[in-house]
Design a protein around this motif. Structure first.
Motif, PDB file in Angstrom:
ATOM      1  N   UNK A 182      -5.790 -13.701 -34.991  1.00 59.05           N
ATOM      2  CA  UNK A 182      -4.956 -14.156 -36.094  1.00 59.05           C
ATOM      3  C   UNK A 182      -3.555 -13.542 -36.070  1.00 59.05           C
ATOM      4  N   UNK A 183      -3.467 -12.243 -35.837  1.00 56.51           N
ATOM      5  CA  UNK A 183      -2.147 -11.604 -35.816  1.00 56.51           C
ATOM      6  C   UNK A 183      -1.330 -12.071 -34.602  1.00 56.51           C
ATOM      7  N   UNK A 184      -2.026 -12.294 -33.489  1.00 54.46           N
ATOM      8  CA  UNK A 184      -1.334 -12.784 -32.291  1.00 54.46           C
ATOM      9  C   UNK A 184      -0.865 -14.228 -32.503  1.00 54.46           C
TER      10      UNK A 184
ATOM     11  N   UNK B 290       0.632  -8.771 -26.282  1.00 58.40           N
ATOM     12  CA  UNK B 290       0.901 -10.140 -26.718  1.00 58.40           C
ATOM     13  C   UNK B 290      -0.376 -10.967 -26.702  1.00 58.40           C
ATOM     14  N   UNK B 291      -0.276 -12.245 -27.064  1.00 55.17           N
ATOM     15  CA  UNK B 291      -1.465 -13.104 -27.095  1.00 55.17           C
ATOM     16  C   UNK B 291      -1.994 -13.398 -25.689  1.00 55.17           C
ATOM     17  N   UNK B 292      -2.914 -12.576 -25.246  1.00 58.93           N
ATOM     18  CA  UNK B 292      -3.541 -12.805 -23.958  1.00 58.93           C
ATOM     19  C   UNK B 292      -2.954 -12.013 -22.814  1.00 58.93           C
ATOM     20  N   UNK B 293      -2.064 -11.075 -23.099  1.00 51.28           N
ATOM     21  CA  UNK B 293      -1.487 -10.297 -21.995  1.00 51.28           C
ATOM     22  C   UNK B 293      -1.074  -8.893 -22.434  1.00 51.28           C
ATOM     23  N   UNK B 294      -1.076  -7.989 -21.453  1.00 54.40           N
ATOM     24  CA  UNK B 294      -0.442  -6.673 -21.627  1.00 54.40           C
ATOM     25  C   UNK B 294       1.041  -6.833 -21.361  1.00 54.40           C
ATOM     26  N   UNK B 295       1.804  -5.903 -21.902  1.00 55.05           N
ATOM     27  CA  UNK B 295       3.254  -5.965 -21.689  1.00 55.05           C
ATOM     28  C   UNK B 295       3.715  -4.675 -20.996  1.00 55.05           C
ATOM     29  N   UNK B 296       4.666  -4.827 -20.108  1.00 53.31           N
ATOM     30  CA  UNK B 296       5.265  -3.700 -19.383  1.00 53.31           C
ATOM     31  C   UNK B 296       6.775  -3.762 -19.563  1.00 53.31           C
ATOM     32  N   UNK B 297       7.394  -2.595 -19.567  1.00 50.17           N
ATOM     33  CA  UNK B 297       8.848  -2.564 -19.459  1.00 50.17           C
ATOM     34  C   UNK B 297       9.229  -1.757 -18.216  1.00 50.17           C
ATOM     35  N   UNK B 298      10.433  -2.006 -17.727  1.00 49.25           N
ATOM     36  CA  UNK B 298      10.994  -1.194 -16.647  1.00 49.25           C
ATOM     37  C   UNK B 298      12.273  -0.575 -17.191  1.00 49.25           C
ATOM     38  N   UNK B 299      12.371   0.745 -17.061  1.00 47.98           N
ATOM     39  CA  UNK B 299      13.566   1.448 -17.542  1.00 47.98           C
ATOM     40  C   UNK B 299      13.958   2.504 -16.503  1.00 47.98           C
ATOM     41  N   UNK B 300      15.159   2.388 -15.994  1.00 44.46           N
ATOM     42  CA  UNK B 300      15.652   3.335 -14.981  1.00 44.46           C
ATOM     43  C   UNK B 300      14.677   3.468 -13.811  1.00 44.46           C
ATOM     44  N   UNK B 301      14.147   2.336 -13.385  1.00 47.94           N
ATOM     45  CA  UNK B 301      13.279   2.319 -12.214  1.00 47.94           C
ATOM     46  C   UNK B 301      11.836   2.710 -12.482  1.00 47.94           C
TER      47      UNK B 301
END
Lengths: 301, 301
Positions: free
Chosen positions: B164-166, B193-204
């Motif tokens: 529901x929240x997604x 997110x809805x159905x996935x993990x999230x990644x960020x890239x910061x300074x490599x």
């Protein structure tokens, strides 16, 4: 006389009326795979719906909140409910209405907007959330250790099937020998239980939580009864300490009405029996039913 | 040559293998009416499962966490998955396994312990959570205004259907012209997110949240790829400000693999295209598939 093939329950799904055993949902329906559905349950007592308009109002509110829009309008939904009950032949029943997200019209879409929403309804034989013998001795409520999902994440006034936190509470309650669970939120304020609102009585005053709770139709009925009976009743924050210090406790739900308690997580209330205000509210609730309170007669076939 | 009646998907339910269109659930199954179910999804790429054991491990973990105990043991579940894929004849597919609470053996019981748990499984044609053309230009992620359900209420490592929240986030994302949503928790830390993990890239450096998230199998694969490619990768708290200041962002999920982003809620990252580290991880992810990485060949019929 031939046996009624709808006697175990009558359902409406995909535009057809079928015996309850034939009412099935594709395992790929988003109503299941995303729990993307809202519902409501109204009860029928002696061939009359109780507060049908209130339930339909809330169901419409829930559908709008989740942008669910099945083809049947409110009048059509109401007609479906009448027909489910009439087909079942049940004098006492509970009657569910469900709006489901369905599946994408466009194969492969992952957008809820692209789905074909649909309505399910069914009438089943009456069942109490808390068995009648347990109500008689007074239910034993366990305060779950896990917090209720917060309102900001999932709106509790939109009646939904996302019961994981409630189910966790139920398991813990049963593990500890209790009948059912009640949940507090992360801040320690009382919310609700699996399928019911909760009330406490303290110094003659009836109280129910202002947060984390469905706006129950039975809850609304309790307020009307309190007004008629000259009992002060308020919606207010209820910290756990106040709950544990209550004189009485009772649950309120369509599936059982007013259901008094006798114990809360190790504490025995009063004489370990339903308290006097709870008992009188329960009695008044059913007495009023016999008097035709908020009654809509089920339309015959 | 006769048409394969399982070609649109093959399912296993109530101990039988059936075409996907015939796989249906009673509308009264608690898997639906209480969203009392756990699931997992493994993908098949060119006739081989990817990380099948990891998915089975997680599915068993999820079932145990919710006390779900269908009659099929792990070896039987694995055999069912193989057979669903083989029946479907699909070279590339995603394959779901679901454990459902079912219905009470004793009519009228409201206790989850009294229910007959059951297994559902099905193989369907491959689908990306984010369409391939969107992945190509870089997905646009919307940071939802509603917070993710907290871990204390619903354990995010137990894969569940309570979306529901997604779904709220998805609607808001689409309203704002974005492809999909990512949610922060009430404290403002990134979750998933809805159905996935999230990644960020910061300074490599590659980062993914330490909270509010499924322990994704693709997420695990990303860490293995980073190690092999000499990229530093960490699981850490990611406050919203750090997310908004990211150099790159990408999603990771079974249904799509590594899926680079280009925008986050009004911010354009880099050149408004998938960033270099995201793109190289995506490429390596599929290249490794071709090399037979973590592959289990689908058993023929």
């Amino acid at each position: 006389m031939t046996e009624n093939r709808f006697g175990a329950g009558a359902a409406y799904i995909r535009g057809q009326f079928v015996p309850i055993a034939e009412a099935t949902l594709p395992v790929t329906d988003w109503g299941f795979t995303r729990s993307d559905a809202v519902y409501d349950v109204v009860h029928v007592y002696r061939d009359g719906f109780f507060r049908l308009d209130d339930h339909l109002d809330r169901f419409v509110h829930s559908m709008q909140a989740r942008r669910l829009n099945p083809p049947e309008d409110r009048a059509a939904i109401e007609a479906v409910l009448h027909r489910c009950v009439a087909l079942s032949g049940l004098a006492d029943s509970y009657v569910a209405m469900v709006a489901c997200r369905g599946r994408p019209k466009l194969a492969g879409s992952r957008r809820p907007q692209d789905c074909e929403n649909h309505l399910i309804a069914y009438a089943l034989p009456w069942i109490d959330v808390i068995p009648p013998d347990v109500q008689e001795r007074g239910a034993h409520f366990w305060i779950a250790s896990n917090p209720r999902v917060p309102d900001a994440s999932v709106d509790p006034t939109v009646k939904n099937y996302q019961w994981s936190d409630l189910t966790s509470g139920l398991f813990e309650a049963h593990d500890n020998g209790y009948d059912t669970a009640i949940l507090c939120d992360a801040e320690g304020f009382l919310t609700e239980g699996p399928g019911f609102n909760i009330f406490i009585v303290k110094d003659g005053r009836v109280m129910t939580p202002d947060r984390g709770s469905l706006h129950g139709i039975t809850r609304k009925s309790v307020f009307e009864l309190c007004e008629a009976m000259g009992i002060e009743a308020v919606v207010a924050p209820i910290p756990r300490a106040l709950l544990e210090d209550a004189d009485e406790v009772f649950a309120a739900t369509t599936a059982g009405g007013v259901m008094p308690g006798a114990r809360i997580s190790g504490r025995i209330l009063g004489n370990d029996r339903p308290g006097p205000i709870s008992a009188s509210l329960k009695q008044a609730y059913w007495k009023r039913h016999d008097d035709g309170w908020h009654r809509t007669a089920v339309r015959p076939l």
